[in-house]
Each structure stands twice: as structure tokens, then as C-alpha cells.
Design a protein around this motif. Structure first.
Motif, short mmCIF file in Angstrom:
data_model
loop_
_atom_site.label_atom_id
_atom_site.label_comp_id
_atom_site.label_asym_id
_atom_site.label_seq_id
_atom_site.Cartn_x
_atom_site.Cartn_y
_atom_site.Cartn_z
N GLY A 139 0.73 -1.12 -0.08
CA GLY A 139 0.11 0.00 0.11
C GLY A 139 0.98 1.19 0.05
O GLY A 139 0.50 2.23 0.37
N THR B 265 -0.38 4.85 -3.82
CA THR B 265 -1.89 5.22 -3.58
C THR B 265 -2.24 5.95 -4.88
O THR B 265 -3.51 6.20 -5.12
N SER B 266 -1.12 6.70 -5.59
CA SER B 266 -1.98 7.39 -6.75
C SER B 266 -1.08 7.33 -8.01
O SER B 266 0.18 6.62 -7.83
N ASP C 201 2.51 8.85 -7.34
CA ASP C 201 3.26 7.74 -6.65
C ASP C 201 3.86 6.48 -7.48
O ASP C 201 5.07 6.29 -7.22
N GLN D 289 9.03 10.79 -1.77
CA GLN D 289 8.53 9.48 -2.08
C GLN D 289 9.37 8.28 -2.20
O GLN D 289 9.18 7.29 -1.82
#
Lengths: 397, 284
Positions: free
Chosen positions: A31, A34-35, A38, B25
């Protein structure tokens, strides 16, 4: 999941490994993604391991997820090829107009799309490679279409076509950039020169020899006697002689300069000399070959273990090599022909090579190259050539 | 630049580091997948600083392994101090137990990271300096999270998998097996907008004029021809510091193209000379 994306990446030539793809699955499972943003970053950091492929990745991503047009794999290459091919033609907009059979003004009125269509039509008509002429797509011709820039409408040709015959042309140089045989890049040169390192014990005595210390201590009835060894240090001596004169070497000086910079970091003792075309009575310490002469005879005083590396194209008039007083510099009067000087160097330094920036297939056509090859083993100034040269130097021949 | 908190173990930036979202990220993914992150990019793009920032933000200890060309893998893992042991055995005046070799094993940087009780950030700086064997062997160790100390026949296993950041100066490509085990990111040289943010982090109360003028001058200076080592972020920050320290300095000097303290930006004498010449011809 996303298997087709993965294969698409591989198809366009990004070396994404299956393991890394599994890791991407793992990231999805956890997980972490999520987009779509990402996914973009995650997939890139996991799958693409060099910034060289970032652009290609972007294109594939845009195609797969945003529906952008994706070019045929071959056409990624065509893009580049078309650019270079067409650049030539585009230098002359008037010529274009003539070739089209319209005047320059009406050509200017053509929309980029129309011009594009024209180019596509030309590609379709073409069924084989074509060089010269004024209508066909090929090399050495003129045509009104090409890559961006010159046309007032600013059209870009690269990679839009799906015509295989043009791709054939593209295939001619498809892998040129990746080949080990192309001109050296800095990175490659550093790698290759590294092999020149020869580890011989010559450093300061600062490493404890444990076995010997124990032995000596025992012999000393337990009184500690520490035995030091010399650290292994690279003490290879290298003399580089570089041909830095004349237009024939001009294109290579940049490459040779790179070699300099790397070589300097690589060895403890490095001496660099310069010469023009070939070596006569003197080598020169200054690049201008004027202030600091180094008589060739004096080289004999140097360590014969020194690796003597000559970089030059070895291309000159035969008399420059064979005649007494062969130098093309009027002020340089020589007592012996260069041929003998080179022989002398080769005798003085058994470990010597000649690196030639000219590719080996050109060698047989230059007489002086053949003559010099009888004296020095000659290698190409490429990674492969350099590797062979280094292997030769290390073999102790 | 500190945003909210760095709670729940996610990295969001640190006080002295401007982070773009993409990189954050990537760091987070690497941490979650427990993979080393390989950072490439030209000097001065903040590769090393990232590790410092992560350690600060997540409140973890930072262990730095500065790779040297002569380095052997075992140096990074542990060191067996034979000389001290020999000395102790002769004079016997230390508290160490001579018959216990373990007392004479010192941990190297990777060893320290493994042995640490808490999760740490391990920065392996300038990996490209070492030879290929070192790189591959090291990745084996980092993969398995354990290594053997031959002298005492003991296996050291990591208590916690450290957050591993590896930097490379892009001089040459690393080997495929190495790349296969790392995540990869290339940090581009910051664009002027990003650079403004970076400078503001270091100089919170810098005037707008100085900020604009110095950054504009800086990017022009980077384009000077014939420069061997282009100035990077670190040089810019030092330069601004020098400009601020000079009481006689006025921002309009910069705008007029009068560039003081070029020596702060150019560290090599040929570069310095070339930049002086280029600067005299330049107008901003």
C-alpha cells in the motif's frame, strides 16, 4: 499487475529486471503506492537504474497511462537519426522550396501538419535506401521536410513515421552510442586506465606483518619484536607522449586531454611529453613544444620499467619518419631520422605501446602507420584497444 | 521548511534541507521496502545532505562510511587489533582479557550500523571511488544483513536493518548486480526556483534583492566557458555568506556585474583566472 507496462519498458530498451518488477509488486501490496504520481516515482526508482533512461521511461509512462502516442521501438532511434539526417537539408530553406517545386513563400504557408504529411508521403514512396537526389528521404539530398528549427512552422519529424524502410536506414547506426568501439568517454577511460595499476610493494613500512612478528617475538623469548611490511602502493611509472600538433590530431586532443586528467590521478609518477607527428631529438614538456626540451637520449637514464605510452595518429609524410632532418619544423634540425629515435625508445622501454585514435581499419592505408607498427605495438584509442594495450603492458613483454 | 511532523516514520524534510516531493516519496519507498537507495548527480546537489536530513528528521543516528579507493570491504566491517593484543600479552597491564580475541575486534562503520541497538541511517558516501569488487561484496553483506568475523568465528547479524543511502558522483556506471539491488534516483542540479528555496533555508532573513541578484549571477557564472569545476550549491551559500559579511557590499554591485569574492566560487586557480576574465566582460 502492470505486466504490459513492464514489458513495454523492456521493449523500448530499458533494462528493467524481473526482480525489480517483483519489488514493485511488493510496494503495491504494502500500500505504498496510492496514486498515479506515486506509481510514477516508485516504478522509476525501482525499475530504472540510470538517468540515461529517464526520458525513455517518461515516454513509455505517458503512453501507457495518459494515452500519449508511443513510437515504435525502432523509431526511438529513428528520431535521433532523422534529426541528424535532416539537419543537413534544413540548412537551405530555399533549396527546399525548389525541391518541392513551389516557391519559398507558399512553402512558408504550409502548416506543420501539411509539411508533416508531405514527409510521410515521401517516406511511403521510398522503398529502399537512397542517397542523393532531391526528393527522396536519404542522405545527401534536399527535401522540404525535416526536424524542427528551420521551417517557419517549426515542425518536428523525428519518430512519427511507421515506415520500415526508413528504419532500415536508422538501423545503420542504431547501437553506435552504446558500442565499446566508439570514441572514448571519460568514464570508460578512467576504467580502462585503472587496469594499468600495478601493485608492487614500495610504500612506507607501516603494515604489521603478524606472522613474522610472532615468529620474531618467539625467537626473542617473548620480548616483543614488531615486524613491519611495506604497504602496497601503486608506484608504476608512466611516461605519456602525446602528439598535440597539427590539424590531423585536433579532433582527438579532447579525448587525449581526458586521458591526461585520469592518468594524473591514477599514477604516482607520471611524466607527460609532447611532440608533433613523430619524435626527433627532443620531446617537449610544455604543450607549446618550445620552452622545455627533453633530449630523447636522456630518457635512457629513466627506469626501464617505466611504461612508455605514445598517443598519436602516426599519420605523416613518409620522409618525416625516414629522413635525417625530417622534421617539418624548419628550426628543428635533427641528427638522426625519427625512425631511429622511435626504435631507441622502444629499446629503452620494453613496455611501450602506441595508441592511435584512428580506427584500426584505416591503418593499412597510411604508410607511416605501418612503419611505426613495426616498432611499437599499436592499439586503437578506444576502450577495447586500451584494454588490449594495458594487457600487453602488464604481460611484461 | 520543516513540514508538520515526521511522525509515523515517514520522511518529510528537515530544517536545513529542501526536499522535493518526488525524492521524499522515493526515500519512503526505499525505507518501506528496506532497500538501499542509490543517489547520483553532480556534486553539490545535496546527495550527502539527504542522509543527514533523514537522520535528523527521523531522529536516527547517522553513521557515515566515506569510501576510499584503497578500501577493502573488511575495513568497513571490522578490524582485528593485533598490535594492541600483542602489547597486552606482553605487559598485561590492561583491563582487556588477552585470551578473548573478541576484546580486540573493533567494528567498522557497517559493523557499527549492524551492531547498533537502534535503527540507524547508514550513509555510504562516494561508492564510485572503490573498485567493483568492493561494491558487489558490500551489497552482498547489506543484502544478507550479516557478516562473519573470521578470527572469532562469529556471525554478526544486524539488529535492525539500517536505512542505507549510497551516493555516487556519476563518474562511471556501477555494475548491473549492484544496481539491481538498489533503488535509484538521479538528483538534477536545482533550477533557480529551487535554489531560491535552498538559499532561503540557509539564510532565513536574506533580502529579496540580494537573493534574486546573487542567484541570477550564480547561474550566469555557472555558464562561464572553460571552467573545470563549476561552482555548486555549497559554493553559492558560502559566497552569499561572504557577500553578507562585507559591510561595503551593495546589491547594486552585483546588478552592475561587479562580482566580488570569486575565489569563494572557484577553487582552482585556472578557473579563478578564467572567471575573473569572463566576469569583467559580463553584465547581469
Amino acid at each position: 499487475m502492470f505486466t504490459s507496462f513492464f514489458y513495454l519498458l523492456r521493449q523500448v530498451g530499458i533494462p528493467a529486471s524481473p526482480t525489480s518488477f517483483l519489488r514493485l509488486q511488493e510496494a503495491l501490496r504494502q500500500g505504498l503506492i496510492t496514486s498515479i504520481d506515486d506509481f510514477y516515482t516508485a516504478a522509476r526508482t525501482l525499475l530504472v537504474k540510470s538517468e540515461r533512461y529517464f526520458d525513455l521511461y517518461d515516454q513509455v509512462f505517458a503512453h501507457r497511462f495518459e494515452g500519449a502516442d508511443l513510437k515504435e521501438p525502432e523509431e526511438f532511434e529513428l528520431n535521433e537519426v532523422a534529426k541528424t539526417m535532416l539537419e543537413e537539408w534544413l540548412k537551405d530553406p530555399k533549396g527546399m522550396a525548389d525541391a518541392l517545386g513551389v516557391d519559398e513563400e507558399s512553402l512558408n504557408k504550409m502548416s506543420p501538419e501539411e509539411l508533416l504529411q508531405y514527409f510521410l508521403d515521401r517516406l511511403k514512396e521510398q522503398t529502399e535506401e537512397h542517397h542523393g537526389g532531391s526528393k527522396w528521404i536519404g542522405t545527401g539530398g534536399t527535401s522540404p521536410v525535416g526536424h524542427s528549427g528551420y521551417h517557419p512552422g517549426g515542425m518536428r519529424v523525428g519518430g512519427v513515421s511507421r515506415n520500415k524502410s526508413a528504419v532500415k536506414v536508422a538501423m545503420d547506426r542504431r547501437y553506435r552510442d552504446y558500442s565499446q568501439e566508439g570514441p572514448l568517454t571519460q568514464a570508460q577511460m578512467g576504467e580502462a586506465l585503472k587496469r594499468l595499476r600495478n601493485l608492487v610493494p614500495a610504500g612506507p613500512k607501516d603494515v604489521v606483518n603478524v606472522d613474522e612478528t610472532i615468529y620474531q617475538t618467539m625467537k626473542n623469548a617473548g620480548e616483543i619484536e614488531i615486524v613491519f611490511d611495506r604497504a602496497l602502493k601503486d608506484r608504476l611509472k608512466v611516461i605519456l607522449a602525446i602528439d598535440n600538433g597539427g590539424w590531423s590530431m585536433d579532433p582527438y586532443i579532447g579525448i587525449v586531454q581526458t586521458m591526461f586528467n585520469y592518468a594524473r590521478a591514477q599514477f604516482k609518477e607520471l611524466k607527460t611529453f609532447f611532440f608533433h607527428n613523430t619524435i626527433y631529438d627532443n620531446l617537449w614538456e610544455d604543450p607549446a613544444r618550445y620552452r622545455k626540451p627533453q633530449p630523447v637520449e636522456d630518457l635512457v637514464r629513466r627506469d626501464p620499467e617505466t611504461r612508455f605510452i605514445i598517443v598519436g595518429d602516426a599519420s605523416m609524410a613518409p620522409y618525416e619518419l625516414m629522413a635525417t632532418d625530417g622534421s617539418i619544423h624548419i628550426e628543428e634540425r635533427t641528427r638522426k631520422p625519427s625512425y631511429e629515435r622511435l626504435q631507441f625508445i622502444a629499446d629503452t622501454f620494453p613496455h611501450s605501446v602506441w595508441l592511435n585514435p584512428k580506427m584500426a581499419e584505416e591503418w593499412p592505408y597510411t604508410r607511416t602507420i605501418n612503419m611505426i607498427r613495426e616498432i611499437f605495438p599499436m592499439f586503437e584509442l578506444t576502450v577495447d584497444g586500451l584494454e588490449a594495450a594495458v594487457t600487453y603492458l602488464m604481460n611484461g613483454n | 521548511m520543516q513540514e508538520e511532523s515526521n511522525a509515523n516514520g515517514k520522511f518529510k524534510g528537515a530544517t536545513q534541507y529542501v526536499l522535493d516531493e518526488e525524492l521524499a516519496q522515493i526515500v519512503n519507498i526505499s525505507m518501506a521496502l528496506e532497500m538501499p537507495l542509490l543517489l547520483k548527480g553532480e556534486p553539490g546537489t545535496g546527495k550527502t545532505m539527504l542522509a543527514h536530513a533523514i537522520s535528523e528528521a527521523l531522529d536516527m543516528k547517522l553513521i557515515v562510511l566515506n569510501v576510499k579507493s584503497s578500501m577493502k570491504l573488511v575495513d568497513a566491517l571490522y578490524q582485528y587489533d593485533t598490535l594492541t593484543r600483542l602489547n597486552d600479552s606482553r605487559f598485561g597491564d590492561s583491563t582487556r582479557n588477552v585470551s578473548r580475541i573478541e576484546d580486540y575486534i573493533k567494528m567498522g562503520k557497517i559493523g557499527q550500523a549492524f551492531a547498533s541497538e537502534e535503527k540507524v541511517v547508514l550513509l555510504i558516501d562516494e561508492i564510485d571511488k572503490a573498485d567493483t569488487d568492493f561494491q558487489d561484496d558490500m551489497l552482498d553483506v547489506l543484502d544478507q544483513m550479516e557478516f562473519d568475523i573470521i578470527e572469532i568465528d562469529k556471525t554478526i547479524t544486524a539488529n535492525h536493518r539500517p536505512v542505507i543511502i549510497i551516493t555516487s558522483n556519476a563518474k562511471k556506471d556501477l555494475s548491473d548486480p549492484f544496481l539491481g539491488r538498489c533503488n535509484f534516483h538521479h538528483i538534477a542540479f536545482p533550477d533557480p526556483d529551487m535554489m531560491q528555496k535552498i538559499v532561503q533555508v540557509h539564510f532565513p532573513d536574506i533580502s529579496k534583492e540580494l537573493l534574486d541578484a546573487s542567484i541570477r549571477a550564480f547561474y550566469k557564472i555557472r555558464e562561464f566557458r572553460g571552467i573545470e569545476k563549476k561552482p555548486a550549491t555549497r559554493e553559492l551559500i558560502n559566497w552569499i555568506r561572504a557577500l553578507q559579511a562585507d559591510p561595503d557590499f551593495k546589491v547594486k554591485h552585483l546588478i552592475k556585474g561587479d562580482l566580488p569574492y570569486l575565489g569563494v566560487l572557484f577553487k582552482k586557480s585556472p578557473d579563478y583566472a578564467a572567471s575573473r576574465q569572463a566576469a569583467s566582460r559580463m553584465r547581469i
